[in-house]
Enzyme design. Structure first.
Site, short mmCIF file in Angstrom:
data_model
loop_
_atom_site.label_atom_id
_atom_site.label_comp_id
_atom_site.label_asym_id
_atom_site.label_seq_id
_atom_site.Cartn_x
_atom_site.Cartn_y
_atom_site.Cartn_z
N GLU A 242 0.86 -1.25 0.06
CA GLU A 242 -0.10 -0.01 0.17
C GLU A 242 0.79 1.16 0.01
OE1 GLU A 242 -4.14 -1.05 1.81
OE2 GLU A 242 -2.73 -0.92 3.49
N CYS B 258 -11.21 2.84 5.93
CA CYS B 258 -10.31 3.97 6.26
C CYS B 258 -10.55 5.26 5.48
CB CYS B 258 -8.97 3.78 6.35
SG CYS B 258 -8.12 2.98 4.94
#
Lengths: 631, 631
Positions: B311, B395
């Site tokens: 990520e 998120c």
């Protein structure tokens, strides 16, 4: 024109009757024989793959015999056997017998033969065909047994695998009490056809057909065996049985899906069975699948299977370069399949794909020295990807070894009255035509040069057709027989030039193909190559490698009119064609402190050197690319 | 010129004193308020994230409160609080108090507050900072407490988080008996600086500094706690602590590495601490890291972190488009960090990055309706990627919600004698300059138009400097004060036009920026954009979306001289600028039965329509691309 006769009209000349004596393949076969095959044996030894057959593993010991280890040893035996057949080697012969004796000693009384499921998880034998590679390993052992028998005439491994297959045939089938399973990783299907030919036992062909027929039927066997194991079939990691081409029955399949190597092995078996049984539907499925892969899902290198996630296929025209998975084994499998398709009608489209893969995406998988390997064959690199001595999952090195060792079988075919040359490789092929032995002897510097001289030798004048492949990349060629020019236009049949006549001992055919440097483009729907150009000459796809350039190869633009010239360079990588020319390199000195800007980047003229793609990463490591922006 | 005074020379005008009344952001704030924030509450409710605070989970129950669930609720509270501050809503106010009461009820007597580690794995509290997100969740809860306090003046959540932080401060530190740990996922560091400002309690700043100072020291705390857990530190999945920027102490870091969101939160805290403590080394590290990310590792959209695997970040100039991860949260974090860097010197480079991210890679993360989200923000799509209503790892939706709800704070800054306009957004900002309240009121159609009229209102003539940002993309601008032209060349300081004078009530400043359609190029080392061009106008990056075209957008080439024109289109996506022009589309009708060929593909002229990148995938699904081949 529809093909009315379904069975194959041609048969390959076995590699035993073909010699390879050229400047291109002979050194690679030599490296294969002298380095790759010994290295693979040593790796199988060092990693415990061979010792696993001693069956002395106990809980807690490391390493643990892995579910597909047996296949690596089997493929090594297959490669070594082919090598032995063309290059006798008493030491290797003895070594093979020793390993085969060890394997035979591991066979269970009922015929079962698999190291992992004999010593590590004996209770799980045949409980998970979906994931566990038991039938895959069996398939490779069968191929090894057949190869060793063909090469040596010895039955020591052949008998072992027959015993094993008899056991498998007792377990799987449609009879009451039998499991209606089929392999998660296809391979045994094509192996069983080979075993049928080696033994003439029809039951082996029937078992292959059973596996092919059963595949993809509903309810899915993999669902049933999951439930039997107490697992939720929905928890299958790949989500879909298209991962192993089992989402629908094979005759209904027209889209190439899932794991690329599995697909190639399956389609090879389908082509074999179509030939044996005259099964029109199987052959139609093969043809539809062939169109899908070769017209929509294949790299210019003959690499297939772009995605690492499923080691396989994605969407049509999705061919990313840097992240191309393009497993070596998959390109090898593409050769297997196209070679099988080619024998039906001698259609040059299949030979073109076979040649494309062989000269590019297959042999890229092994270094020129035969000592280092690629598992993945990306078409571009930023400089972080390199050949390795071995892999934990070591399918690729022995796969390329067995292909190179048996390369001769791909060069010629024949039927009762035709001799066919598919590949131009200096050396000879022995035919039997009109009851006469006929030898074709090629003299050529192919693929560096397009001139091929073919000498025909026989005992007496013989009438047969000589078919010479006119490669798809070739736009112009000249033919002469004994110095007399022969126009070819009307002699072309499905990509082959055909000369039917009475041949005399000593006849000489000269076939000269124009082999210019070409700029090649991908279909516009290939997003990742859009606006880009590749350099190809003959069957060879070229790339720019950083080691030949002072300027960054990733910043080169090829002007549409810049001349490119070819020369064979003796001191480059053991003798290699290279292409040089002018290009533009983008200026970077005016990019201080900015990552994006208006204002087209400037450029200046530079010299470029392109080398064959297959030969990249044999010198200093660095970036590489095939597809270049064109201006 | 080196910056000798380290602390920030500017401070943002809080969003409470900024109104947003324009055609661009006001609809997005409204969608955020009316759709996104309610949807997020409902999702937190439906998925069990809120009920988890009841602490009534028992073994075997589903769902299991996840280790980062608390942070999703916290970010929702933060977003809802900001919204409440500018748009009073008694129902939302009550709802917030209810949720806060529930959270307070979950706080343990010692102050500890984390649903997962209270009910699911209480024995594992503080045993795995590397992986388990406890301090990350704490950080978000702190930010929520501060936001709610700022918005409402109520201490109900602030007191809870202070109690929790007091507990955390007792656990972590350099004193005997304390754990010398620091978060695996940074976040609490910047939250503690906010808490310090809200409470004026120095200990919170000290704890933040402790975490920053401790990070990356050897022996690694993560190694030690692994061993304590009985795990081999070498078994860490990410292999390296650069995954969370803990491979070396932060002051020695100059390369942006690892997980992108973590990096942005860390650097934001480093910038905050540099300001609070005058720590030159921290600021220098921030500046070096900024150069690395903004000059080598950022997409044209302000997206960062190209790789799905971590990520996060990979190699310099490695910016793949189709596979761009470019998490929405990371672009949000890039805004946080650049906004903090901007306050030191009012250097327009930081505002440029902030603007680039805001107008492109941040708001691409939520649909125009506020109802669907992107977690990843690729810069090209083959048509298989689409917005989703929610994510298991959720998120991004609340992160963009809190940013949009507090957008006002990014518009203006001031110091004692200067008012600064960073972003051109219609609406007003309230300053206090020379002890006088001063209101700047912007009238503008930015970013669709470059004209900004700024009305100054105050009670009496006041001397101060007005700084107007001259965006990095703007090559020419005209300034007038009360109709009098003022040359700007000599008034430019670090990307801002500065007018120091005595201002009178009713003064009007007109700033007109040329805002042409630009062709933008990436640095030649960005391999994936090499030979390609993007269309940008003002801060907005444009893309071609399939829904606007009958021809395949993936087969369009932009001729270097084709005119492109802009128009604001009222009935497009609720009012949107679009760019139209002529391009070439490649012919595919002559590609039958071939995937590769020599012979350059032909093309014909076509019309193209480009829309802002952020607005893609709001209509019919299909392919999209930003970077186009240029000929």
């Amino acid at each position: 024109m529809p093909n009315t006769k379904l069975s194959r009209k041609y048969r390959p000349i076995t590699f035993i009757n073909v010699s390879i004596e050229d400047i291109f393949w002979e050194p690679r076969q030599r490296a294969n024989r002298e380095h790759t095959i010994p290295i693979e044996y040593q790796q199988c030894r060092d990693t415990g793959r061979i010792d696993a057959f001693r069956l002395n593993w106990k809980t807690g010991m490391k390493p643990v015999p892995h579910i597909f280890w047996d296949s690596d040893v089997a493929k090594w035996i297959e490669a070594a056997s082919y090598s032995l057949a063309t290059h006798p080697d008493p030491q290797l012969n003895t070594l093979l017998d020793e390993v085969i004796a060890l394997i035979a000693s591991a066979q269970q009384p009922d015929g079962y033969l698999n190291t992992h499921f004999t010593v590590v998880e004996p209770e799980k034998r045949w409980t998970n065909l979906r994931d566990q590679h038991e039938l895959y390993c069996a398939g490779h052992m069968i191929e090894a047994g057949v190869a060793h028998f063909q090469a040596t005439g010895k039955r020591n491994l052949l008998d072992v695998v027959c015993h094993y297959v008899d056991h498998i045939a007792s377990i799987f089938g449609t009879q009451p009490g039998q499991k209606r399973g089929y392999p998660g990783h296809e391979e045994i299907e094509l192996a069983l056809v080979k075993l049928y030919h080696a033994t003439d036992e029809r039951c082996y062909l029937d078992l292959s057909q059973y596996f092919i027929d059963e595949r993809g039927k509903q309810p899915y066997y993999y669902d049933l065996e999951s439930v039997t194991r107490g697992e939720d079939p929905k928890a299958y990691w790949a989500k879909t049985y298209s991962y192993m081409q089992a989402q629908i029955p094979v005759r209904q399949q027209s889209e190439v899906v899932g794991h690329a190597v599995r697909a190639m092995y399956l389609y090879s078996a389908m082509a074999d069975l179509a030939n044996e049984t005259g099964d029109n539907d199987l052959l139609d499925a093969c043809r539809a699948l062939w169109r899908d892969v070769c017209l929509r899902k294949m790299y210019i290198t003959g690499g297939i299977g772009p995605s690492r996630l499923n080691e396989g296929f994605t969407n049509p025209y999705d061919l990313p370069n840097e992240t191309a998975y393009a497993e070596t084994c998959a390109a090898v499998g593409l050769v297997f399949w196209n070679h099988r398709m080619l024998q039906f009608d001698c259609d040059g489209r299949y030979a073109d794909i076979m040649e494309r893969a062989l000269y590019n995406g297959v042999i890229s998988g092994v270094s020129l020295s035969g000592e280092l390997f690629f598992y993945e064959n990306p078409l571009a690199s930023l400089g972080h990807y390199h050949r390795e001595p071995w892999f934990d999952c070591a399918c690729c090195p022995p796969n390329i070894a067995r292909l190179l060792a048996s390369l001769g079988q791909y060069v010629y075919s024949q039927n009762d009255d035709e001799a066919v040359v598919h590949l131009y490789i200096q050396g000879q092929g022995k035919f039997r035509l009109g009851e006469q032995p006929v030898v074709l002897r090629q003299e050529t510097q192919y693929p560096w040069d397009g001139e091929v001289n073919i000498h025909l030798d026989m005992e007496q004048p013989t009438s047969f057709g000589l078919k010479l492949r006119l490669p798809g990349w070739c736009k112009n060629a000249n033919l002469s027989v004994n110095g007399t020019y022969i126009p070819i236009e009307k002699r072309i049949e499905r990509g082959y030039v055909c000369i039917h006549q009475v041949w005399n001992p000593g006849d000489m055919v000269q076939f000269i193909m124009d082999i210019p440097v070409e700029r090649v483009y991908a279909h516009p729907e290939v997003n990742q190559d859009f606006g880009l150009v590749a350099i190809q000459r003959g069957p060879i796809v070229y790339c720019l490698e950083q080691v030949d350039h002072d300027i960054p190869v990733s910043q080169i633009i090829l002007p549409v009119d810049s001349p490119l010239s070819f020369e064979f360079t003796k001191d480059l990588l053991g003798g290699m064609g290279r292409i040089t020319g002018e290009a533009l390199v983008t200026k970077t000195d005016d990019w201080k402190d900015t990552l994006y800007r208006p204002g087209k980047p400037g450029s200046h003229v530079c010299q470029i050197t392109a080398i064959p793609y297959f030969a990249w990463d044999n010198r200093s490591p660095g970036p590489m690319r095939i597809w270049l922006p064109e201006r």
